[in-house]
Write a protein that holds these residues in place. Sequence first.
Motif, mmCIF file in Angstrom:
data_model
loop_
_atom_site.group_PDB
_atom_site.id
_atom_site.type_symbol
_atom_site.label_atom_id
_atom_site.label_comp_id
_atom_site.label_asym_id
_atom_site.label_seq_id
_atom_site.Cartn_x
_atom_site.Cartn_y
_atom_site.Cartn_z
ATOM 1 N N GLU A 31 -6.521 2.714 -0.307
ATOM 2 C CA GLU A 31 -5.628 2.163 0.712
ATOM 3 C C GLU A 31 -6.347 1.991 2.050
ATOM 4 N N PHE A 77 0.297 5.415 0.307
ATOM 5 C CA PHE A 77 -0.753 6.406 0.477
ATOM 6 C C PHE A 77 -0.668 7.550 -0.527
ATOM 7 N N LEU A 112 -2.511 -3.918 -3.930
ATOM 8 C CA LEU A 112 -3.304 -4.384 -2.791
ATOM 9 C C LEU A 112 -3.784 -5.813 -3.039
ATOM 10 N N SER A 122 -0.885 1.879 -5.322
ATOM 11 C CA SER A 122 -0.573 0.766 -4.438
ATOM 12 C C SER A 122 -0.876 -0.564 -5.101
ATOM 13 N N GLN A 152 -4.207 -0.472 8.174
ATOM 14 C CA GLN A 152 -4.749 0.412 7.143
ATOM 15 C C GLN A 152 -5.710 1.445 7.732
ATOM 16 N N PRO A 180 0.838 -1.195 0.000
ATOM 17 C CA PRO A 180 0.000 0.000 0.000
ATOM 18 C C PRO A 180 0.876 1.249 0.000
#
Lengths: 265, 482
Positions: B448, B241, B247, B245, B437, B239
Motif C-alpha cells: 500500500e 492497510f 491497487l 488491497s 499513500q 487500498p
Amino acid sequence: MKDIQLENRAVTDEKTKIAANNVNVYYGDTRAIKDVNIDIKSRTVTAFIGPSGCGKSTFLRCLNRMNDTIDSCRVEGRILLDNEDIYDTKVDPVQLRAKVGMVFQKPNPFPKSIYDNVAYGPRIHGLASKKADLDGIVEDSLRKAALWDEVKDRLQAPGTGLSGGQQQRLCIARAIATSPEVLLMDEPCSALDPIATAQVEELIDGLRTNFSVVIVTHSMQQAARVSQQTAFFHLGNLVELGDTDHVFTNPTDPRTESYITGRIG
Amino acid sequence: MSVLWIFIAVLGLSLVGFFAGRTRAIASGGGDIRVLHSLPKHYGAFVSTAALLPAVIVLALWSVLSPAMINSSVASLLPTSETSADLALNDVKRIANGLDQAVAQGRISKDASYNFEGTPEEIAKQLGAVGIALGSAPDTATMDAAESYRAKAEKSRFWRGVAVLAASVFALLLALRVTDKEFRARNTVERVVKGLLILSASIAVFTTIGIVASMLFESRNFFAQYPALQFFFGTNWAPNFRGGSDLGILPLLWGTLYISFIALIFAVPIGLFAAIYMSEYAGPKLRAVAKPMIEVLAGIPTIVYGLFALVTVGPLLRDYFAQPLGFGESASSVMTAGIVMGIMLIPFVSSLSDDILNAVPQTMRDASLGLGATQSETIKQVVLPAALPGIVGAVLLAASRAIGETMIVVMGAGAAAKLSLNPFEAMTTVTVKIVSQLTGDTDFASPETLVAFALGLTLFAFTLCLNVLALYIVRKYREQYE
Ligand SMILES: Nc1ncnc2c1ncn2[C@@H]1O[C@H](COP(=O)(O)OP(=O)(O)O)[C@@H](O)[C@H]1O
Ligand SMILES: [Mg+2]
C-alpha cells in the motif's frame, strides 16, 4: 562610367501609372523622405538608386502602403495610382497591395510547397474557382518567372528547399500570380550570386511587357542594365529623375555625377 | 578546526594567490603586460584556483571517506550481532555527539568527558544530566566505543585541517612556480571554467538518473509483492492497510488524463489567442503592460489556485451547472479542477506561444501582407502554420505540467478514485494518491505504501515521453529558420 555598357533603347512614352506629389515620410520625428515628386510610367522599369540610408526602401514601401505595418511611420502628401489617391480613407490597403505587388530584398518563400507559395495570392483573392484554373495560374507565373522548367517536377517540394536564386524567382512568381499592375522590388538581387542575378535581371526585363516595375538597387550597373527610367535619391531627396541613358551619361545634378562616378556612396 | 574556518583560510589563501600570481606574472614580463601570454588577471585567477580547487577536493574526499573509516573501525569494537550493529553504532554516535556538545557548552570538562566511570545506570544518569537521553543504559563496550569514536573523530578533524591547508599551500606554490610570461594562464583558466560547467551539467544529469534509480528500486519492491498486471490493468483503487488491497492504476490514470484534458481544452485556445493578440495585434505600449500582467498568473502558487477552486469555482459549478442539470451534488469535480488548472496554464501556454510566434520572421508576414492578404489571413495561413510545431510543443509541455499537478486536484477534484465519464463527479489523480499513500503512519514494506513509487514511476515515464516528444518537435521547428 565608361565601364557600364548602355544599350540604346527606346525611351518610353508610356502614360503615368503612379504619381507622387510632395511626399514626406517621417519615422517618429525624423524625416526620411523630403518633398518627393515623381511619375512612374506603366510598362517601364524604373530604378531607384542612391547611397544606403537615403530612403529608397522607405519610398518604395509607400507605394503599396507597406509602411502602414510600421507603427512609427507617417506618410504625408499624395500618391496617385491611376489618378486615385492610395492614402485616401476609402482605399483598402489590402486591395491596393493586390494591385501593387512587392518582392523583398531577402528571398522569403513561405515554408510551404512551391505550388502553395505561388497559389497563395490567387487563393486569398479568389482568382481561381477551379483547380485547373489555379494550376494554370501557377504554371503561367512560374513560366514568367523563368522557374517552371526547374521546378515543374517537384511542385509539392518545399519552397524553402530551393537555392537562393530560385527562391527569389519563386517570390517573383508568387508576386505576379496575383496579376498586379505594378511590381515593387527592393534590392531583389542583393542576396544572390552573379548567375542568379543575371537570371533575375533578364526576368525583370521580360516583366516590362506586362507590368510597371520599380526596382531599388545599390548597383548602378544593374540600374543601367534593366531600367528605362532612373531616380537618384540622396538623403531623402529625389535629386534626379530621367531616362536611364541620360542620367548615367549626362547627369544634371552634381550629386548624381559624384555618386555614379563613385565619389559619394 | 571546523569546516567554516578551513574554508575561510582557504579562501584567504586563494585571495593571496590571486595577487601573488598577478604580481609575479607582471614582474616576469618586466612590468610590461603586453609581453605576457595572458592578461595579469588570468595569472591571478590561475593561482587563486590552484589554491582553492585541490583544497576543496581534499576536503570533499575527507568528509566522505573519514566517517566511513571511523564507523567501520568503531563497529569492530562492538560485540553485537549483525542485525543490531547499525542500532548500536547509532547509540555510540549519539553518546559521542552528546558528550561533544556537553563539552562545547561547558557542562563537563574535556577530561571528564573521556572518563565516564561507573555502572551502566550511573552513566546513563550522568549522561541524562548533561542532556543526553538514552533509551537504555549503555554498557561498558558502548561507552568504550563512544570514547574511541570521539577520539578518532577529533583526530580526523585535526588532520583534515592540516591536509586541506597543506594541499592549498602546496598547489599555490606550485602554481606560482609555473607562472611566468610564457605560461598560458588564460587557456588553463578556460579549462577550469569548462570543467566547472561540465560538473554542473553532470550533476543535473546524475540527479535525474539517481531519481529514476531510486524509484526503480522501490517499484521493484512493490512489484515483488503485487502483480504488475493487476496494477497496470486493475480498474479498482481500494487500498487497505490491513492487506487485501486493490491497487489498480486505471482509475487514477483516467482521473489524471480527464482533468488534464479539460485543463488543456480550457487553456490552449485562450492562451493561444492571447499570444496571437499580444504578438500580432497589440501595440508596444499595451504589450508592455498586458504581457507582465498575464505572466503574473504564472507566479501564483498552485495552492492559491486550489483555494480558488475550493471556495469559488467548485460551489459555483455545483450550484449553477451540476445541480440544476442533475449531474451531481459534489463541489469537488473534474470540471472544477480542470478549469482552475486551465487558468493556471494560460500564462504558460501564452508566453511560450508568444515566443514562438515572435520567432516567425517578420519577412514572412511582410511577404503575405505584400500579396494583399489581411492580417488575420496572414496569421491563419502563414504565421500559425509556421509556428505550429512549436505551439504543439508548448501544448505538450503544458500537458505534462497538468499531469504533474497535485494541489489543485486535491482541493478541486477531491480524493476519491473513480472511473466515470461525468465531469461533475469527484475524481482523483495519480499525484494525489502518491501523497495520500505516503502520508500518515506508513510501513515502508507494505504494497500500500510502496505503490506510491510505482505510481510515481509510471507518471514519470508518462511525462518524460511527453517532454521528449515536445522537445523533439520544438527542436525540429527551430531548424526550420536557421
Ligand atoms: N522602421 C524604421 N524606423 C525608423 N527609422 C527607419 C526605419 N526604416 C528606415 N529608417 C530610417 O529611414 C532612413 C531611410 O532608410 P531606408 O529607406 O531603409 O534607406 P535605403 O533603403 O535607401 O537604404 C534611414 O535613415 C533609416 O535609418
Ligand atoms: Mg533599403
